[in-house]
Every structure is written in C-alpha cells, then in structure tokens.
Write a protein that holds these residues in place. Structure first.
Motif, short mmCIF file in Angstrom:
data_model
loop_
_atom_site.label_atom_id
_atom_site.label_comp_id
_atom_site.label_asym_id
_atom_site.label_seq_id
_atom_site.Cartn_x
_atom_site.Cartn_y
_atom_site.Cartn_z
N LYS A 90 1.85 13.85 -11.36
CA LYS A 90 3.12 13.39 -11.91
C LYS A 90 3.84 12.58 -10.84
O LYS A 90 4.15 13.08 -9.76
N ARG A 91 4.08 11.30 -11.17
CA ARG A 91 4.67 10.40 -10.19
C ARG A 91 5.59 9.42 -10.90
O ARG A 91 5.22 8.83 -11.92
N VAL A 92 6.78 9.28 -10.40
CA VAL A 92 7.78 8.40 -11.03
C VAL A 92 7.36 6.95 -10.89
O VAL A 92 6.99 6.49 -9.81
N ARG A 93 7.39 6.26 -12.02
CA ARG A 93 7.14 4.82 -12.04
C ARG A 93 8.32 4.18 -12.75
O ARG A 93 8.59 4.45 -13.92
N SER A 94 9.05 3.33 -12.09
CA SER A 94 10.28 2.75 -12.64
C SER A 94 9.99 1.96 -13.90
O SER A 94 9.00 1.21 -13.98
N ALA A 106 -11.03 9.18 -11.72
CA ALA A 106 -10.82 10.61 -11.89
C ALA A 106 -9.37 11.03 -11.67
O ALA A 106 -9.08 12.22 -11.58
N THR A 107 -8.44 10.06 -11.62
CA THR A 107 -7.03 10.38 -11.39
C THR A 107 -6.18 9.87 -12.56
O THR A 107 -6.29 8.71 -12.96
N ILE A 108 -5.34 10.77 -13.07
CA ILE A 108 -4.42 10.42 -14.14
C ILE A 108 -3.01 10.59 -13.61
O ILE A 108 -2.66 11.65 -13.07
N THR A 109 -2.18 9.56 -13.72
CA THR A 109 -0.79 9.63 -13.27
C THR A 109 0.15 9.27 -14.39
O THR A 109 -0.17 8.46 -15.26
N SER A 110 1.33 9.87 -14.37
CA SER A 110 2.37 9.57 -15.35
C SER A 110 3.70 10.07 -14.82
O SER A 110 3.75 11.01 -14.00
N ALA A 111 4.78 9.49 -15.30
CA ALA A 111 6.11 9.95 -14.94
C ALA A 111 6.55 11.13 -15.80
O ALA A 111 7.56 11.76 -15.51
#
Length: 676
Positions: A90-94, A106-111
C-alpha cells in the motif's frame, strides 16, 4: 476371492472414493459452473506449490487479507511455479482514483486496500490466460467511481426478468443467517471491479425501508464491505404514506421531507457506508412527484437533501405514461432534458442505453450528451429480457460496446457523458448463477467494461472463455468468434432491420408482432412496427413523430442512413430498395434465415469443442443451443407468417414457408415462462 474379502475390498474402494471426493472439494460438482471465471485451472500437470508467500506492506485490513488469501489460493490452484512470492504494497500515489492499482511482475501496489484486492484478481486473471508471472505489467484505474448491479429481486424470492432461478437474497432468514453464497457472490463481483449492489427491485415495496429490513440490509452490507461493495436500496416514492402514516408523499411537504431525513438517518446509523437510493418514479404506474404536480428534480432533490453527502440518489429516466400521446421513444427526453442543471450534485439520472427498453438493437438514448449539467448513469441489461432469456447464447459485450462507443454529437461518446455504469443483474439461485453457462460471460463483460469502457469485445470474450472453460488456443480460436457473432444472430432472427418490441405480452417471450388488444397503446407490438399492405416501420422523421430531432443534427443524419435501424426511424413500402439491391420484402426473409443459419453454425462449432470442455457443461450448452435452434426457427416462421399475411405477399423464391399457419403461432401461450 472369498466373499468376505470381496466385501472388504468393496468397502475400501467406497471409502477411498469418499476420501477422494472430500479432498477434491467434491469433484462431481467441480465443473457445474459455480466457480464462474474463478476456476484457476492448473497451468500444467506439475505438482502444486510447496510454498506460496504473499508479503503485505502498509496495511492489514480485512480487504487486504482477502487479497492475500486470493493470491495464496489462486497461485496454488494455478500451479504457476514450484515457488511463488508476491508482495502487496500500500503506497500513496497522488491523484489516483480509488481502486486503481499497479502490477509489476510479482509486486502489486495501490493507494487503497480495495485497489490491492482488484490488483490481486487482475494478476490471477492474467496468469489464468497463461501469461508468465514475470511478464505481467498493468497500471489500471477504473473509468467510473460507481460500477453497480441493479437486482430486480423481490422480498418473496421472485426475480422480475430473472431466468436463473429464485433470488440469491434470502430475506426470510436475514439477518440471523447470511448464506455463504453471499460471500461467493461478493467475491465474483470484486473480481471484475463491481463496487455497488442494489439489492431489490426498482418496482420497490415500501417495506424495504422498515426497521426490520434495515437490519437485513445491514447483514448484507457487513458481508459485502470487505470486498469493496456498498449496498443500495430501491425506495418506493410513496413510502411516507405507505409505511409512515402520512397523508401525502409530496416532496415539497415539510413533514414528508422530515420523514425521509429521519429514515436516512436511521439507515446510516445502521450502515455508515450505505450507498443510497435507486428510484423508479412516475413510470409504469409507480408513484412519483408528478402525482403532486412536482418535477422529477423536485423528487430527487428531496431525497438528496435527506441523504446529504453520505450517499447518492439514482433517479431512473425510464418513464412513459399511457395518457401521453407522444411517441414513447421521445418521452424520457421530453421530461428530463429541460431539467438539466436542476438536479442536486448527489443525484444521478440513470438512462437506459436506448430510448425504448433494452431491445436487441436500438439507437443510443438521445439524453446522452444532451444533459451536460447533470450526472448521468448508463443502464445496461445483463439479464436477457428480450434476447432469448437464459436459453439463447447471446454474448452482450458487442451490444454494450456499441452503446458506450456511440457518438452523441455533443459531448463525445456515450462513455464520456456518464459518471456511473449500472447493469440489471442476471444472477439467481441456479447452481451456475446465471441459468446458462454462457450467460456468465455477460456478467463478466459488464464488469470489465464498467471498469474500462475501451476494452474490445474480443478481448473480453477471450479472457472469460480462457478462465471459464479452456485456455487452449484451438478452443479459444473457435469459441470467441462464435460468441462475438451471437448477438447479431439474435437480432437477425428476432428483430432485423430496426424492428423492435415484437415479443409476447407480459413475459416478453417469443414472437407476437400481431398483438394489438392491450390496454395501453405502447404495450402493443403493432404500435412499433405499424405494418399494413402499404408498408412497415415507425416514422420518426419530421413527417412523423420527429424523434430524430432529439439527436444532434449530424447524428440524426447518420442514424437515418443506417439500414440496421431502418424500420426504427422510417416507414417504408415493402418494395423499398436497400443498398444491396434487394427490396425490403426480399431482405426480411434473408435476414431471418441468416439468423437461423448462424445458430446452426454455433451448434456445429460447439459440437467440435467437446474435447476441451468437461462433459457436464458441454452437454448443458449443447442442450441450450438445440433449444435456441428450434426457437430461432419459431421466431423466423411466426414473424414471416405474420408479415406475409399483413402485406398480402407470398414469400420470395428460395425461402421456405413457415411450418404452421399464422393461427397456430398466434394460439401459443406460455404461462410458465420465468421472470414475469
């Protein structure tokens, strides 16, 4: 072998069979369609993973835990590699829209936690089509904030226009017992990005707003919430009078406004993330603000004030009245377009894809592009009310795509003029959820296009078929073209060249272009085709109802020139010459025959695919294609028998006569038809 030894052997075999069934989760039911497109069929015959590792960074919510569990289960079932390690971050993306995600191998990211869940399903979808894990690269964001299903389910379990059994919502046992199927349903919706569900019929009953039903809805909302789904309720406009003991439901009456405010407060106290109300008003006999001399905006804004910024009021634009002599195709535009800019900011006006009612083919609704100051929703019908119910194979992605891509001539395509996408659900209590296996593809297609309206129908068909049946190229190269041509086949054998609303009364099943004795003129098929000895078609040009004037001028010219909509917009003689050189009377039977022949080809194609599909589902699809073949012939024969009688013309040479006389077709009756 001694008798005693034989008995021991038999018992051991029976025990081993039982153990095998239990260990495999019931292999006898494994391919009955229940798992939809989430089967995660193994990619190879290799042994299962010894280890699946999913690392979560930045969140530990119920939603993220679901994402983790989906990946662990899915990767194990798919057998991607001896070892799989996935990271959920979980990572903030403006500026990221809620639910957006990025996949980099193999990496999934989302705010958002929901975005991580969507990303997990997206990764499994890519792998399920045979793509290597290391090559998966996706950066996706939903096109619309609200992507919802509208259920036309009644509290007694009956589903209006439902062809897959009884309602999946067990209101009688709620809230004390929530069926496990509710979790499976929410999971399926989350896998394709659907984030809103209206749990009851638009022809709503006031009791759905009673305290005891609020408790039932809360139980569903609690179940759906971890899957990123908010619950909505269809509200009966007259509820303050029906269950509130008021003498009126006038939206400008202070007591009525206070009642709705108190009711909204009660709901939100129980369900803080309650989505809002869907309302069908002053349509087909339903109560509404016009009963008190008020406008649709008056009614919608009253409910919007009660909800405030907590949710949304979705107000349907499907309206027509028996006392209104105007062309039915014009009435919604006439009532709503002058109200543009007068609806509250938390009101969405929901507009069907076409101006009549979910026909196999119709032009896009003229309200799209004509209300730039109002939030609009596109309403599509997933359940096939006018396309053969669950019996007929009709893949609807091309129909949905046609509506979304239509150029309004004012504000770009339809997809660009709306902020919400809604679909009338086709789910039911049948084991395979949708009545027929291929109708699952329409639920899937709706979700995928609601997420990304730019997706092509062939991509969606290939995705679904690979996950639901087989990823073998030989299978996909045969079944995908079959799916893509199926809707046009239905149009040909039911409503060619712009014909519409020629189905049976009430149940909308089977051909009945002869019906002319119903109480309301716009309920009769003859109202729409107006066939007689001189010609056929509804004149919507300036010499007729002038419905064309509701479209932008350039669009009107294009629609008038489109022969696929010829009889929708024009009344022409039977000798009218088409662009291919045929007269209308020569072309009509050619279209009907083409539709029947297309179904016969689908039957032949499916027969060759038996090696790729489990026997249970292959047989079920084959049975339904046999039904479709017979009913396509019935539609063809009954329609041509009627047109021949009305026009006083024999069928052109080369086209076989109907099997029975017109009177035989007119005598058919189907009181047992589902969904009425």
């Amino acid at each position: 072998m001694a008798k005693g030894m034989r008995m021991v052997t038999v018992r051991l075999c029976a025990l081993l069979l039982l153990v095998t069934v239990l260990m495999t989760g019931g292999a006898a039911r494994a391919e009955d369609g229940y798992r939809l497109w989430l089967r995660n069929a193994p990619l190879s015959n290799a042994a299962q993973h010894k280890r699946v590792t999913v690392t979560v960074i930045g969140s530990d919510s119920p939603t993220v835990r679901l994402a983790r569990d989906e990946l662990q289960r899915g990767l194990t079932e798919l057998r991607v590699a001896p070892h799989a390690a996935i990271t959920l971050r979980k990572r903030v993306r403006s500026g990221e829209r809620h639910g957006a995600f990025r996949i980099d191998g193999a990496t999934i990211t989302s705010a958002s936690d929901t975005g991580l869940l969507y990303g997990a399903f997206a990764l499994l979808r890519e792998l399920g089509q045979g793509k290597p894990l290391a090559t998966v690269r996706l950066d996706e964001s939903p096109a619309y904030d609200l992507r919802m299903l509208n259920h036309w389910d009644n509290p007694d379990g009956h589903v209006e226009r439902g062809y897959a059994g009884r309602s999946i919502f067990d209101w009688w046992h709620l809230p004390g017992h929530v069926d496990a199927r509710m979790t499976d349903y929410a999971r399926a919706n989350a896998s394709i990005g659907i984030n809103g569900v209206v749990v009851n019929n638009v022809n709503a009953r006031a009791m759905m707003l009673e305290t005891r039903y609020i408790a039932k809805v809360k139980a569903l909302a609690d179940t759906f919430r971890p899957w990123g789904i908010r619950v909505y309720v269809s509200a009966r406009f007259s509820a303050p009078r029906d269950i509130g003991r008021l003498k009126t439901a006038d939206p400008l009456d202070p007591a009525v406004r206070a009642w709705w405010k108190a009711k909204a407060d009660e709901i939100y106290a129980a369900i803080p993330d309650f989505g809002g109300f869907l309302v069908k008003a002053n349509s087909e006999g339903q109560p509404g603000p016009q009963d008190y001399g008020r406008t649709h905006a008056d009614g919608a804004n009253m409910l919007a004030a009660a909800i405030g910024d907590r949710g949304t009021v979705i107000w349907r634009a499907f309206v027509y009245a028996a006392e209104n002599k105007e062309d039915r195709a014009k009435q919604a535009f006439t009532e709503f377009q002058p109200l543009d800019g007068k609806f509250a900011s938390n009101v969405v006006v929901q507009v069907k894809n076409g101006p009549i009612d979910f026909q196999p083919r119709e032009p896009f609704h003229p309200l799209f592009g004509a209300m730039p100051k109002t939030r609009l929703s596109l309403e599509l019908q997933i359940t096939k009310e006018y396309l053969g119910f669950a019996s007929h194979l009709a893949f609807l992605a091309p129909l949905f795509e046609e509506a979304l891509d239509a150029d309004t001539g004012r504000s770009g395509s339809v997809s660009r003029t709306v902020s919400v996408i809604a679909g009338v659900a086709n789910t039911g209590s049948d084991r395979n959820w949708t009545g027929s296996h291929f109708d699952q593809a329409n639920w899937y297609a709706f979700g995928r296009l609601a997420w990304n309206p730019k997706l092509a129908s062939d991509q969606i068909a290939r995705e679904w078929a690979a996950q639901a049946f087989s990823r073998d190229p030989a299978f996909l190269n045969a079944v995908v073209p079959m799916m893509l041509g199926s809707r046009d086949a239905v149009v040909d054998y039911m409503t060619p060249l712009g014909l519409a609303h020629v189905m049976g009364t009430g149940h909308h099943y089977g051909p009945a272009p002869w019906v002319s004795d119903l109480a309301r003129p716009e309920w009769n098929p003859v109202y729409y085709h107006r066939a007689d000895r001189d010609g056929i078609g509804f004149d919507r040009t300036p010499t007729g109802s002038n419905a064309l004037a509701q479209y932008a001028p350039d669009v009107a010219k294009r629609l008038l020139a489109d022969e696929e909509l010829l009889l929708w917009f024009r009344r022409v003689s039977w000798d009218h010459r088409l662009k291919n050189g045929n007269t209308l009377w020569e072309e009509l039977p050619r279209r009907y025959d083409r539709g029947v022949a297309a179904v016969e080809r689908m039957r032949g194609t499916w027969a060759t695919l038996a090696p790729h599909v489990d026997a249970q589902r292959h047989r079920a699809v084959a049975d339904f294609l046999n039904i479709q073949r017979d009913e396509a012939q019935w539609w063809r024969d009954a329609s041509l028998a009627y047109w021949s009688t009305v026009s006083g013309r024999a069928l052109p040479t080369g086209h076989s006569a109907p099997r029975y006389p017109l009177s035989w077709y007119q005598a058919q009756n189907f009181p047992e038809a589902p969904g009425e």
